[in-house]
Design an enzyme around this catalytic site. Structure first.
Site, PDB file in Angstrom:
ATOM      1  N   GLY A   1      33.214   9.117 -96.858  1.00  0.00           N
ATOM      2  CA  GLY A   1      31.831   9.246 -97.701  1.00  0.00           C
ATOM      3  C   GLY A   1      30.704   8.850 -97.065  1.00  0.00           C
TER       4      GLY A   1
ATOM      5  N   GLY B   1      29.003  10.583 -94.409  1.00  0.00           N
ATOM      6  CA  GLY B   1      28.440  11.716 -93.711  1.00  0.00           C
ATOM      7  C   GLY B   1      27.058  12.165 -94.269  1.00  0.00           C
TER       8      GLY B   1
ATOM      9  CB  CYS C   1      29.989  13.301 -96.676  1.00  0.00           C
ATOM     10  SG  CYS C   1      31.009  12.431 -98.102  1.00  0.00           S
TER      11      CYS C   1
HETATM   12  P1  5GP Z   1      27.523  12.904 -89.998  1.00  0.00           P
HETATM   13  O1  5GP Z   1      27.607  12.388 -88.789  1.00  0.00           O
HETATM   14  O2  5GP Z   1      26.987  14.121 -90.411  1.00  0.00           O
HETATM   15  O3  5GP Z   1      26.825  11.608 -90.971  1.00  0.00           O
HETATM   16  O4  5GP Z   1      28.934  12.748 -90.279  1.00  0.00           O
HETATM   17  C1  5GP Z   1      30.005  13.565 -89.956  1.00  0.00           C
HETATM   18  C2  5GP Z   1      31.185  13.652 -90.569  1.00  0.00           C
HETATM   19  O5  5GP Z   1      30.964  14.022 -92.074  1.00  0.00           O
HETATM   20  C3  5GP Z   1      32.082  14.619 -89.923  1.00  0.00           C
HETATM   21  O6  5GP Z   1      32.892  14.178 -88.889  1.00  0.00           O
HETATM   22  C4  5GP Z   1      33.199  14.494 -91.286  1.00  0.00           C
HETATM   23  O7  5GP Z   1      34.146  13.251 -91.266  1.00  0.00           O
HETATM   24  C5  5GP Z   1      32.478  14.324 -92.570  1.00  0.00           C
HETATM   25  N1  5GP Z   1      31.945  15.668 -93.175  1.00  0.00           N
HETATM   26  C6  5GP Z   1      31.834  16.789 -92.941  1.00  0.00           C
HETATM   27  N2  5GP Z   1      31.571  17.636 -93.911  1.00  0.00           N
HETATM   28  C7  5GP Z   1      31.919  16.794 -94.907  1.00  0.00           C
HETATM   29  C8  5GP Z   1      32.248  17.339 -96.195  1.00  0.00           C
HETATM   30  O8  5GP Z   1      31.842  18.597 -96.893  1.00  0.00           O
HETATM   31  N3  5GP Z   1      32.446  16.237 -96.992  1.00  0.00           N
HETATM   32  C9  5GP Z   1      32.961  14.972 -96.719  1.00  0.00           C
HETATM   33  N4  5GP Z   1      33.300  14.116 -97.582  1.00  0.00           N
HETATM   34  N5  5GP Z   1      32.639  14.808 -95.694  1.00  0.00           N
HETATM   35  C10 5GP Z   1      32.403  15.502 -94.691  1.00  0.00           C
END
Ligand code: 5GP
Length: 343
Positions: free
Chosen positions: A179, A181, A184
């Site tokens: 959660g 991300g 996300c």
């Molecule tokens: P960020 O670095 O963008 O904050 O987080 C990246 C991570 O977000 C990814 O490696 C993956 O674990 C998570 N993530 C990517 N796409 C999604 C999504 O559509 N839903 C959710 N719940 N998590 C995502």
């Protein structure tokens, strides 16, 4: 029903307490780490920052740029045999590449084909949104049985119990984060999650006790957050949003009032589902969003900015190397992380 009362922390809830240091310059800080993995027994050296296996980030061109700095990339699940075959530089960057897979039987079949054809792939990233199902641990077990010498990344989870279970099932590295991300929406859609810094601290402790490693996945918004993840005990930090919006990601470019934007979306968003699976099935809802990022140019500048920030964090707390950062870390809890007058 039970309520856990102890406070759990996000990156924005803390800052590093500065400490006396004998370091003369940021240039003296060693960011490279060498790890030996629990089950595969493989050794890896590099700067332990990874591009996430998301569209526009977990791409071969991104991997090529990151590998120059000895950073890793988890390729998206859409990288099949044909795409890899057409990549002329694959052999020169493979130590910094992980191949991603889901847990369906067709995923396992594709994984077997890839490894048969490209046996040099060292890292397998078994990635599902919810790593808590029994089926997931069993899948990790079967991949471990078939590939005893490959380094297996498995996730995502956020608690010590499940970190241990995945390691005992055969994972070398557990991916931590539910959660946090940037694109996300799981926390909004389901109410499920765990503050990311606490998840990292607790899962790292569990993994290190078993001689395994973790990746802090998601929720980093700036170089300081990456340093906090390492300070909390993460062995690797995975970035989606921070590596998105660059030329190398090959995302869709949109021009609005003369300004360039690049589309970036979650792997569980409507956009991703439409693109890769012909749309969402009826019983599922989207758990990711689609955003337009201001175009950010070459990824090299972002990498240099991140590494510069990380070196600076180390000098502020007196850590001569990234390896020593967590030992030198004292976090202070804060109510305000930074002055946002001009944000
Ligand atoms: P960020 O670095 O963008 O904050 O987080 C990246 C991570 O977000 C990814 O490696 C993956 O674990 C998570 N993530 C990517 N796409 C999604 C999504 O559509 N839903 C959710 N719940 N998590 C995502």
């Amino acid at each position: 029903m039970r309520i856990e009362e102890d406070i759990k922390l996000d990156y924005s809830d803390v800052l590093f307490r500065p400490k006396r240091s004998t370091l003369h310059s940021r240039k003296d800080v060693e960011l490279k780490r060498t790890y030996k993995f629990k089950h595969s027994n493989n050794e890896w050296s590099g700067i332990p920052i990874m591009a996430a296996n998301m569209d526009g980030v977990g791409e071969l061109e991104v991997a090529k740029s990151l590998a120059k700095f000895e950073l890793m990339t988890c390729l998206t699940k859409q990288h099949d045999i044909n795409i890899i075959k057409h990549c002329s530089y694959i052999k020169s960057i493979y130590p910094y590449l992980a191949f991603s897979t889901g847990t369906k039987s067709e995923d396992f079949k594709k994984l077997n084909e890839i490894i048969k054809e490209f046996s040099f792939f060292q890292f397998i990233c078994i990635d599902i949104a919810n790593g808590y199902s029994d089926h997931f641990s069993k899948f990790v077990q079967s991949v471990r049985e078939k590939y005893p010498t490959k380094t297996i990344i498995a996730g995502n989870v956020v608690t010590a119990d499940m970190t241990q279970e995945l390691i005992l099932s055969g994972a070398d590295i557990v991916k931590v984060g539910i959660g946090p991300g940037s694109v996300c929406t799981t926390r909004i859609q389901t109410g499920v999650g765990y503050p990311q810094l606490s998840a990292v601290i607790e899962c790292a402790d569990a993994a290190h006790g078993l001689g395994a490693h973790i990746i802090a996945d998601g929720g980093c918004t700036c170089p300081g957050d990456i340093a906090k993840a390492f300070g909390g005990g993460a062995d690797f930090v995975m970035l989606g949003g921070m590596f998105a919006g660059h030329d190398e990601g090959k995302g869709k470019v949109i021009k609005k009032n003369g300004i360039k934007f690049i589309e970036f979306y979650g792997s569980s968003s409507d956009t991703a589902n439409e693109k890769h699976y012909g749309g969402l099935v009826d019983y599922r809802s989207s758990e990711g969003k689609n955003v337009k990022l201001k175009y950010r140019g070459k990824i090299k500048d972002t990498i240099l900015n991140i590494l510069g920030g990380l070196r600076s964090s180390c000098t502020y707390v007196g850590a001569p190397s990234l390896k020593q950062l967590s030992k030198c870390t004292t976090f202070v809890r804060v109510n305000q992380q930074h002055n946002d007058t001009f944000v």
